[in-house]
Design an enzyme around this catalytic site. Structure first.
Site, mmCIF file in Angstrom:
data_model
loop_
_atom_site.group_PDB
_atom_site.id
_atom_site.type_symbol
_atom_site.label_atom_id
_atom_site.label_comp_id
_atom_site.label_asym_id
_atom_site.label_seq_id
_atom_site.Cartn_x
_atom_site.Cartn_y
_atom_site.Cartn_z
ATOM 1 N N LYS B 76 0.601 -1.225 -0.179
ATOM 2 C CA LYS B 76 -0.190 0.228 -0.242
ATOM 3 C C LYS B 76 1.121 1.154 0.272
ATOM 4 O O LYS B 76 1.880 0.720 0.497
ATOM 5 C CB LYS B 76 -0.994 0.021 1.462
ATOM 6 C CG LYS B 76 -2.077 1.636 1.637
ATOM 7 C CD LYS B 76 -2.633 0.977 2.894
ATOM 8 C CE LYS B 76 -3.992 2.032 2.181
ATOM 9 N NZ LYS B 76 -4.738 1.739 3.553
ATOM 10 N N SER B 151 -9.707 1.316 2.605
ATOM 11 C CA SER B 151 -9.100 2.283 1.678
ATOM 12 C C SER B 151 -7.858 1.974 1.122
ATOM 13 O O SER B 151 -7.114 2.702 0.461
ATOM 14 C CB SER B 151 -8.194 3.452 2.621
ATOM 15 O OG SER B 151 -7.413 2.980 4.048
ATOM 16 N N SER B 175 -10.640 -0.911 6.813
ATOM 17 C CA SER B 175 -9.706 -0.552 4.999
ATOM 18 C C SER B 175 -8.873 -1.564 4.863
ATOM 19 O O SER B 175 -8.637 -1.272 3.953
ATOM 20 C CB SER B 175 -8.541 0.745 5.692
ATOM 21 O OG SER B 175 -9.314 2.551 5.615
#
Lengths: 477, 483
Positions: B76, B151, B175
């Site tokens: 990420k 997210s 997330s």
């Protein structure tokens, strides 16, 4: 109307930790700009603070020295505001629960007055960097070497009633942190600086007047001047029908005046909240006991010991114990003198202090070391020099001419012994029969004349007490 | 190769059936090909990946290997990677080349894993749909008209489309779990403090937690063994040994007691999603699990408490993005205030700005007690709910999200409805406990995630329960068409 001045101080002390409060970067002063700022100090995305436990130990030392409460659990909060030398956009500082709570400290205001000043709290925090407004052609340079330097902010009660008391308090705290070894107290480098909260009220009134805070005072001289001009400003303002507003002011030492920096309305809302990146600082009883056991002898204890051990007066003992340097000098000199505390004290505060003042020098710079002075005192005590010669020896030591022994040897300043003095006295008596008659008829004042003659004839090397004794016996009818 | 699990890939590498360079090339090809459809990567680090693959092959040849040596992963874009753009999905950091590695990255490097690239995400991890990324929305491989969740939407899509063997994510309010649910993959949010946050760009420090996203619980266990552990650089990381998660995977579930929180099965839960969860419960019963109803009575307070605590922390955490030292700076600032206002105004997107403003308000003098303090008290109530429940049960089970992946743009004008898509995941972060999402069925052609919640540091129990389920089902092996 008579006015009473009310002063409270916030003193920022840079703790003598080797590394920063939340990172491993060095705290050494004077490095090239931004060479002592690591990723954490720069506030790079993703970095996290790790608390330096040394700062807590040093803070606890201070707390114990002032009889303060030590919090078993204290919390770091974030004080949020934007400024270019504040890399994270917040300062990490203890807010609601500081490590050191209430305590007190005794200050020596003048020769005959001491006073107890309350300590409200002392909390740990990180310093910001420096904004450099010169040398950048209309731009501002940022040096983050200082960012993250550990500070202890010591907050007093509003207990002081004059600039003089404020200075005495500041000096006492300065002395204390140096004694404890928790700060170098270097004011030029900003290791010890102070904000003063100043207000005035009509004598006898209970409520405090509105206060102004004077920021960043970094010398004993400036704090006294700044408070005095601020007091004057407030009294003039009120007497002219005006009102003091709560605000932050700056002291301009060139103009000797304080200037408004920002008013209460312009003050930031710092939005304090507990820092989620740091755990509470937890202090066990064992740690406190351990620190308690490692405390050095403190100024007040030293003062009491000096009074007891060397029969010094309160003021003398207080002055000698007032700094690590003076106490160290005194104790070394006493050692070298063979334990003559009282005589050493007299010489330090007399001849030595006068010479330092004359040359505008600090004790550490004195060419007469404690060993040299102690050696001289030893000779005075065993009567191998007279006080008059001792002063000459001191002068010679000041001029780097060697030890008392070497100087006395060099100049041949030996006290005459009885066998040398007796013939001299006999001769003087023989040559001054008129005065002998006067003395024997009861005019005792003439005795001084004989003493003077003997000292003159021996070039001051005779021991006055011995001369007195010999003269008395020889002049007796 | 791309369908193989981490354990299978690892075995193939060790047996030299394939080299790490070949494997990396295969995944790089998939990453580049499918990124056009999915937009799952912000940066593909081809040169770095091939370099690391060569080194991994050398390690394998020398017999100096760990389980993940030579295996290509995606990270990420919230984890700082030395010398590589770390954008956090924001224009603010579009030009930011991190000068250091996050601890998680260091650990994967030490394990010999390959970094294929940096996965797309909602800006500063704020969002539930990946529509808040400066780099554009990520498309759900199961339905390109739908969001992947957020997210960690890029990471979820990367794994779903097998554009990497596995990925890292972070979870502040769901997330990892919600996008795992939307994309039909497995993901675990570990106990707060289990994985170091150093170098993971902070959104809400007291809630943020990194974790792995992968095909299966077995893969997650291998990933988490590398990621987890105490880090002297993160004061909030736990000084607790990391268990061998893989070792306990096959323990029997006979007699294990799982709680069903009645608050997770009420109004707002999509009927088809509910059916999937009920089917999974039946499956678990066959494995010997006993079920009991539990109550988490303060669940309804979790979204409001979260939307005070998280914005409050973010308003402070994001203050460092001021245009002074790194990140976006506006053109020709007039003065300091102008630089601050325009740099931040231009650099932050709408949702980030909204949360900074909300958080600033919540911490302001006069409002602090009513908002921030009250939210913190609520947080304790929510933790107590779980504490009580775990006195009676080993694990808690429910849906991960109330619905399957929703259409792109369908909730962007309604932040509250968007926030409610995290209703079942947020309480876990407020309490700091671990939880995971595993695929358990389909509804309308889109995956449905099953959430398992554990007590503090019970990751092994969670992974065990998930693995046993995955041994008797094949939802985790299904792949979207066209990939």
């Amino acid at each position: 109307m008579e006015w009473e001045v009310v002063i409270g101080l916030e003193i920022h002390v840079q703790l003598a930790c080797k590394s920063k409060i939340f990172s491993g970067a060095s705290t050494a002063f004077g490095a090239e700009p931004n060479t002592q700022a690591c990723a954490v100090d720069l506030g790079l995305p993703g970095v996290l603070p790790v608390f330096n436990g040394e700062a807590a130990k040093m803070s606890i030392k201070f707390g114990l020295a002032c009889g303060c409460e030590i919090a078993q659990r204290s919390i770091f909060a974030r004080k949020n505001y934007f400024y270019p030398d504040l890399p994270k956009g917040y300062q990490t500082s203890q807010y609601e629960i500081p490590i050191v709570g209430k305590g007190q400290i005794e200050i020596q205001v003048d020769e005959n007055t001491t006073k107890v000043v309350g300590i409200t709290r002392a909390h740990m925090e990180e310093d910001a960097g420096k904004s450099l407004h010169e040398d950048f052609a209309g731009m501002t340079g940022i040096d983050l070497n200082r960012a993250g330097t550990p500070l202890l902010e010591i907050v007093s009660e509003p207990d002081m009633r004059s600039a003089k008391e404020a200075v005495a308090y500041m000096r006492k705290i300065h002395s204390l942190v140096r004694y404890l070894g928790i700060s170098d107290g270097n004011m030029q480098e900003g290791s010890f600086r102070c904000d003063a909260n100043v207000s005035v009220r009509p004598m006898g009134q209970k409520e405090f007047g509105t206060r102004a805070e004077i920021k960043n005072l970094n010398s004993f001289k400036f704090i006294e001047k700044a408070i005095n001009v601020e007091v004057e400003r407030q009294i003039d303002l009120i007497e002219a029908g005006g009102e003091v507003v709560q605000e932050t002011r700056l002291y301009d030492s060139d103009k000797d005046e304080t200037r408004s920096m920002r008013t209460k309305e312009e003050a930031n809302d710092y939005r304090y909240f507990p820092c989620p990146d740091l755990l509470p600082v937890v202090i066990s009883d064992e740690v406190v006991t351990e620190i308690q056991g490692s405390m050095p002898e403190l100024p007040d204890e030293k003062k009491a010991r000096f009074m007891e051990q060397f029969d010094l007066g309160s003021y003398d003992a207080s002055l000698l114990s007032s700094s690590v340097e003076s106490a160290g000098y005194f104790e070394k000199a006493v050692d070298a003198s063979g334990g003559e505390g009282k005589l050493c004290a007299n010489w330090i505060m007399g001849e030595l202090q006068a010479s330092l003042n004359r040359e505008d020098m600090e004790l550490e710079q004195s060419p007469v070391t404690p060993d040299l002075l102690g050696g001289l005192v030893k000779k005075i005590k065993d009567k191998s020099v007279t006080s008059k010669i001792a002063k000459k020896v001191f002068e010679a030591m000041w001029n780097d001419e060697g030890t008392a022994d070497e100087i006395v040897e060099k100049y041949g300043w030996k006290p005459a012994d009885a066998s040398e003095i007796e013939p001299i006295i006999d001769e003087i008596i023989a040559n001054n029969q008129a005065q002998v008659e006067q003395y024997r008829s009861g005019k005792e004042k003439v005795f001084g004349f004989f003493v003077g003659q003997v000292m003159k004839a021996t070039k001051g090397q005779a021991d006055p007490a011995q001369v007195n004794q010999l003269l008395k016996s020889k002049l007796a009818p | 190769m791309h369908k193989k699990t981490l354990a299978q890939l690892s075995a193939a590498l060790q047996a030299k059936e394939i080299s790490s360079v070949e494997l990396t090339q295969e995944f790089l090809a998939r990453a580049k090909q499918f990124n056009e459809q999915t937009n799952a990567y912000i940066t593909i680090t081809e040169d770095l990946a091939l370099q690391q693959a060569k080194e991994a092959d050398a390690r394998i040849a020398a017999g100096n290997t760990q389980a993940l040596t030579g295996i290509p992963l995606a990270h990420k874009d919230i984890f700082c990677t030395d010398g590589i753009k770390t954008s956090c999905g924001s224009k603010m950091l579009d030009s930011f080349i991190a000068p250091y590695n996050a601890t998680v990255i260091e650990k994967f490097n030490a394990a010999g894993a390959i970094c294929l690239g940096k996965a797309n995400m909602d800006e500063f991890a704020m969002g539930s749909s990946n529509e808040n990324s400066f780099y554009g929305v990520v498309k759900n491989p199961w339905d390109l008209n739908c969001v992947p969740g957020g997210s960690s939407g890029g990471s979820a899509a990367v794994v779903a489309a097998r554009m990497a063997a596995a990925a890292t994510g972070t979870d502040t309010g769901g997330s990892i779990r919600q996008p795992a649910s939307f994309c039909g993959i497995s993901g675990i949010k570990p106990t707060y403090g289990r994985v170091s946050r150093y170098g993971m760009i902070a959104y809400a420090s007291s809630l943020d937690q990194g974790g792995p996203m992968a095909q299966s619980a077995e893969d997650l266990a291998m990933m988490l063994e590398v990621m987890a552990g105490f880090d002297p650089k993160d004061s909030t990381s736990a000084q607790k040994d990391v268990p061998q998660y893989s070792a306990a995977m096959n323990d029997s579930l006979e007699g294990v007691k799982i709680g069903l929180p009645k608050e997770y099965f009420g109004e707002g839960l999509d009927a088809e999603v509910a059916t999937v969860v009920e089917t999974a419960i039946e499956e678990y019963k066959k494995l010997g699990v006993e079920f009991a109803e539990v109550s988490l009575p303060n669940t309804h307070l979790s979204v409001p408490a979260y939307y005070v605590v998280a914005p409050a922390e973010c308003s402070s955490n994001l203050s460092r993005f001021d245009g002074a030292r790194f990140g976006h700076r506006c053109e020709d600032p007039k003065d300091l205030e102008d630089m601050y206002k325009r740099s931040r105004g231009e650099g932050f997107g709408e949702e980030v700005t909204r949360r900074i403003l909300v958080g600033t308000y919540a911490l302001s003098a006069g409002y602090y007690d009513a908002y921030y303090l009250k939210a913190q008290k609520t947080r304790r109530l929510i933790s107590d709910d779980f504490k009580k429940a775990f006195a009676d049960v080993d694990l808690i089970l429910g849906p991960t999200a109330p619905t399957t992946a929703f259409g792109i743009g369908s909730k962007t004008d309604d932040p509250i409805s968007m926030y409610l898509s995290d209703i079942y995941t947020i309480a876990v972060n407020l309490a700091g406990i671990p939880a995971m999402s595993i695929p358990a069925g389909m509804a309308g052609g889109k995956p449905v995630g099953l959430q398992l919640i554990g007590n503090y540091f019970d990751e092994a129990k969670l992974l065990n329960a998930a693995h046993k389920y995955q041994q008797v089902t094949d939802w985790h092996q299904q792949m979207p068409e066209g990939f």
